[in-house]
Design an enzyme around this catalytic site. Structure first.
Site: not given
Length: 384
Positions: A184-186, A189
């Protein structure tokens, strides 16, 4: 110490056994019988709550760190929009400086062929960065359909309690399973999964090229701007003394205009943002380059970030038994890249890699049959 403890616990255990024996008899008082029944009922409830056939040390560790996971997941979930805005603002600032400050300088100093090269390369790189970033944040990574029984599954998700296809993992931030989940890449998002993994890697790759291009191409401008800023500081430092000593007929020292000051400081900002941060301890280009190289290695092996750890444990387990682990999704380095990029023919390297393309990846993310042009391979162990 043990003798004293046994002397203290012995009478207590004896009294408890006597109470339990009296509780079985009908002649004992109803109050005592009720207390004994409640004791037995509470004991059964406590055992049922603590019983877990899948329990172990990993379950205990997950339960202990669940508050930490919850805090991190919620922080990333709520601040994901902030990270996306930060990427857009930083990238937009570099583009604005390039048009407002760098372009007027190179138009006066560069030759026509050199200008043409910079014009075509910079805009080609910028278009690919914007296209792949937009696709990465707006394209869903892919989710397994719920309510279908004709899907080939390998396990049941402990969080969703739904069948989980191969290479599917649960994202605690999105709170659902993701097909071929990588992480999950912040900064997006969004989860990086089956349908947007290519966009994420292409964005990292072309952003790295853009940082290297800006850092290398603006080196001469950076040196000139840095020298000009040093002259500004020296003039500002000596200005009161000069004004006090000069006569009425002397010419005042040259000063820098507001536009020149902003231009020089913008060039310093551009070069440091693309090259060096935090006094040479952190580098945007190096950080992006390291991330891009790491994912390139994983793609060459036919793995995701999660599968890297799973396959490593499985390799050790089989090695202890004298067996060899084979990744069933590893078709060879070149074929792995072709599958990942969706390259079927030679012209696809131009139309699907070097130019913006929104073509879908191979497969549906639930079944992983090799493309017909991939060399036949065999695998004895499946990584899930």
């Amino acid at each position: 110490m043990r003798g004293q403890r046994s002397l203290l616990l012995g009478p207590a255990r004896l009294c408890l056994r006597l109470l339990l024996l009296l509780g079985y008899r009908r002649r004992c008082p109803p109050l005592l019988r009720g207390l004994v029944q409640r004791w037995r009922y509470g004991k059964v409830c406590l055992r049922s709550l603590l019983y877990n056939s899948f329990g172990g040390s990993e379950t205990v560790v997950d339960a202990a760190f669940e508050p930490v996971y919850w805090l991190v997941d919620n922080v990333i979930r709520w601040f994901g929009v902030v990270f996306v805005v930060l990427v857009i603002v930083l990238t937009g600032s570099i583009v604005a400086i390039a048009y407002l400050c760098v372009l007027p300088l190179i138009l006066r100093t560069y030759s026509v062929p050199r200008l043409c090269w910079h014009f075509f390369y910079s805009h080609w790189n910028l278009i690919l960065i914007v296209f792949h970033y937009y696709q990465a944040i707006t394209t869903p990574p892919g989710y397994p359909p719920q309510g279908r029984n004709d899907i080939a599954t390998v396990s049941i998700c402990k969080k969703c309690i739904y069948p989980k296809p191969a290479r599917t993992h649960h994202c605690s931030i999105c709170n659902r399973c993701v097909l071929k989940m990588d992480h999950h890449c912040p900064w997006l998002n969004n989860c990086v999964g089956h349908y947007n993994h290519r966009y994420f890697f292409s964005f990292c790759f072309f952003m790295t090229l853009g940082c290297v291009y800006c850092s290398y191409g603006s080196w001469d401008l950076f040196r000139e701007a840095y020298a000009a800023i040093e002259r500004m500081k020296q003039l500002d430092k000596n200005k009161p003394q000069t004004l006090a000593n000069q006569t009425y007929h002397q010419t005042p020292p040259p000063t820098f205009s507001f536009r020149e000051r902003i231009t020089h400081k913008s060039l310093i900002y551009l070069w440091f943002l693309c090259s060096l941060c935090l006094s040479f301890l952190s580098s945007v280009a190096l950080a992006l380059g390291a991330l891009t190289v790491w994912h390139a290695v994983l793609i060459s092996r036919g793995e995701t970030s999660i599968e890297r750890h799973i396959n490593k444990k499985e390799r050790r387990r089989l090695q202890a038994k004298g067996r060899v682990f084979r990744n069933p999704y590893n078709y060879g380095c070149m074929d792995n890249w072709k599958v990942f990029l969706g390259v079927d023919t030679g012209r696809h390297w131009l139309t699907r890699v070097l130019l913006p393309s929104s073509h879908l990846p191979h497969g549906n993310g639930m079944s992983w049959e090799a493309p017909p042009w991939v060399t036949a391979h065999s695998a004895s162990v499946m990584a899930v």
